[in-house]
Design an enzyme around this catalytic site. Structure first.
Site, PDB file in Angstrom:
ATOM      1  N   ILE A   1      -3.156  -0.014   1.567  1.00 24.47           N
ATOM      2  CA  ILE A   1      -2.610  -1.148   0.828  1.00 24.47           C
ATOM      3  C   ILE A   1      -3.421  -1.434  -0.428  1.00 24.47           C
ATOM      4  O   ILE A   1      -2.899  -1.963  -1.415  1.00 24.47           O
ATOM      5  CB  ILE A   1      -2.539  -2.413   1.732  1.00 24.47           C
ATOM      6  CG1 ILE A   1      -1.952  -3.599   0.963  1.00 24.47           C
ATOM      7  CG2 ILE A   1      -3.902  -2.750   2.293  1.00 24.47           C
ATOM      8  CD1 ILE A   1      -0.599  -3.350   0.331  1.00 24.47           C
ATOM      9  N   TYR A   2      -4.698  -1.062  -0.445  1.00 19.37           N
ATOM     10  CA  TYR A   2      -5.497  -1.258  -1.658  1.00 19.37           C
ATOM     11  C   TYR A   2      -4.874  -0.501  -2.830  1.00 19.37           C
ATOM     12  O   TYR A   2      -4.664  -1.055  -3.910  1.00 19.37           O
ATOM     13  CB  TYR A   2      -6.932  -0.794  -1.429  1.00 19.37           C
ATOM     14  CG  TYR A   2      -7.805  -0.874  -2.660  1.00 19.37           C
ATOM     15  CD1 TYR A   2      -8.304  -2.094  -3.100  1.00 19.37           C
ATOM     16  CD2 TYR A   2      -8.127   0.273  -3.390  1.00 19.37           C
ATOM     17  CE1 TYR A   2      -9.106  -2.182  -4.237  1.00 19.37           C
ATOM     18  CE2 TYR A   2      -8.922   0.199  -4.526  1.00 19.37           C
ATOM     19  CZ  TYR A   2      -9.411  -1.020  -4.947  1.00 19.37           C
ATOM     20  OH  TYR A   2     -10.191  -1.098  -6.078  1.00 19.37           O
ATOM     21  N   GLY A   3      -4.575   0.772  -2.610  1.00 21.95           N
ATOM     22  CA  GLY A   3      -3.962   1.574  -3.661  1.00 21.95           C
ATOM     23  C   GLY A   3      -2.577   1.079  -4.040  1.00 21.95           C
ATOM     24  O   GLY A   3      -2.220   1.028  -5.220  1.00 21.95           O
TER      25      GLY A   3
END
Length: 246
Positions: free
Chosen positions: A168-170
């Site tokens: 989810i960071y990316g």
């Protein structure tokens, strides 16, 4: 474009500018806040941990920079009402914003999408994408009061290339890039507003240790070595530059 940028800001480059930096308690945000103050800006320090913000505040004062302001806010839990109250405080105190840098980030390490906890999805989405949108949105009236306002989204290679294990960071960082580009397109006729993103590359920060715990710190550049492009984007030398992913 690379993180390397041959630029030496002139003394007083940011004099009389009001610049809000999220994630200002350390890492790139803290380094940027101190550098902006050294160039004459009044910096609004925003982050979750007051103790860390106070340390940056003291660093700025001891270096003789303009007195900064501390406006703590937990971007992970902040509601729309809290964001609006935050903007109202800025308006009452300063009346405008000349710069807004989204340097805050949330990252807990590399893992597969299948392994990702639903709570981590929500937390990362909130800090890395929802907060930059909401803060920009509620601060637009203040940015419009400036003759030359610059909004910068700090980016990451994981948001520019689809990579395994960035989770989810990316995904959120990719969304934040689209957010900056979208604002630039929609507000392109307002010549006093500009929106850009900047990927500083690997840096010696606490955030990076979440994914590279065994890495030698000395092998990674310091945040201070990655400030030139940001200072250029916040100052008058880049006026008219909008919609770029540096």
């Amino acid at each position: 474009m690379t993180a390397d940028f041959d630029y030496s800001p002139a003394p007083g480059l940011l004099r009389d500018r009001i610049i809000l930096v999220t994630g200002a308690g350390g890492g790139l945000g803290g380094a940027l806040a101190a550098a902006c103050a050294q160039l004459g800006a009044t910096v609004v320090l925003t982050g979750r941990t007051v103790r860390k913000l106070e340390a940056v505040y003291d660093r700025i004062e001891s270096a003789g920079g303009p007195q900064p302001a501390i406006l703590p806010m937990n971007l992970m839990t902040a509601t729309w009402v809290e964001f609006e109250a935050f903007a109202a405080t800025l308006e009452q105190t300063f009346g405008r914003l000349d710069g807004l840098v989204h340097a805050a980030a949330h990252f807990k390490g590399f893992r597969t999408l299948e392994e990702l906890e639903p709570r981590e999805w929500l937390d990362s989405l909130q800090v890395n994408l929802t907060a930059p949108y909401t803060l920009t949105r509620v601060c637009l009236p203040l940015l419009r009061q400036s003759t030359d306002a610059s909004v910068v989204q700090v980016a990451d290679i994981g948001g520019r290339e689809v990579r395994a294990f960035h989770g989810i960071y990316g995904i959120a960082k990719r969304g934040a890039e689209a957010l900056a580009a979208g604002f630039a397109l929609e507000l392109r006729k307002e010549e006093n507003l500009r929106f850009n993103s900047y990927d500083p590359g690997p840096m010696r920060t606490q955030l990076r240790t979440q994914g590279y715990a065994g890495e030698s710190a000395k092998s990674v550049p310091t945040p201070e070595s990655r400030l030139a492009r940001l200072l250029w984007l916040l100052g008058p030398d880049s006026r008219g530059t909008s919609g770029h992913a540096f």
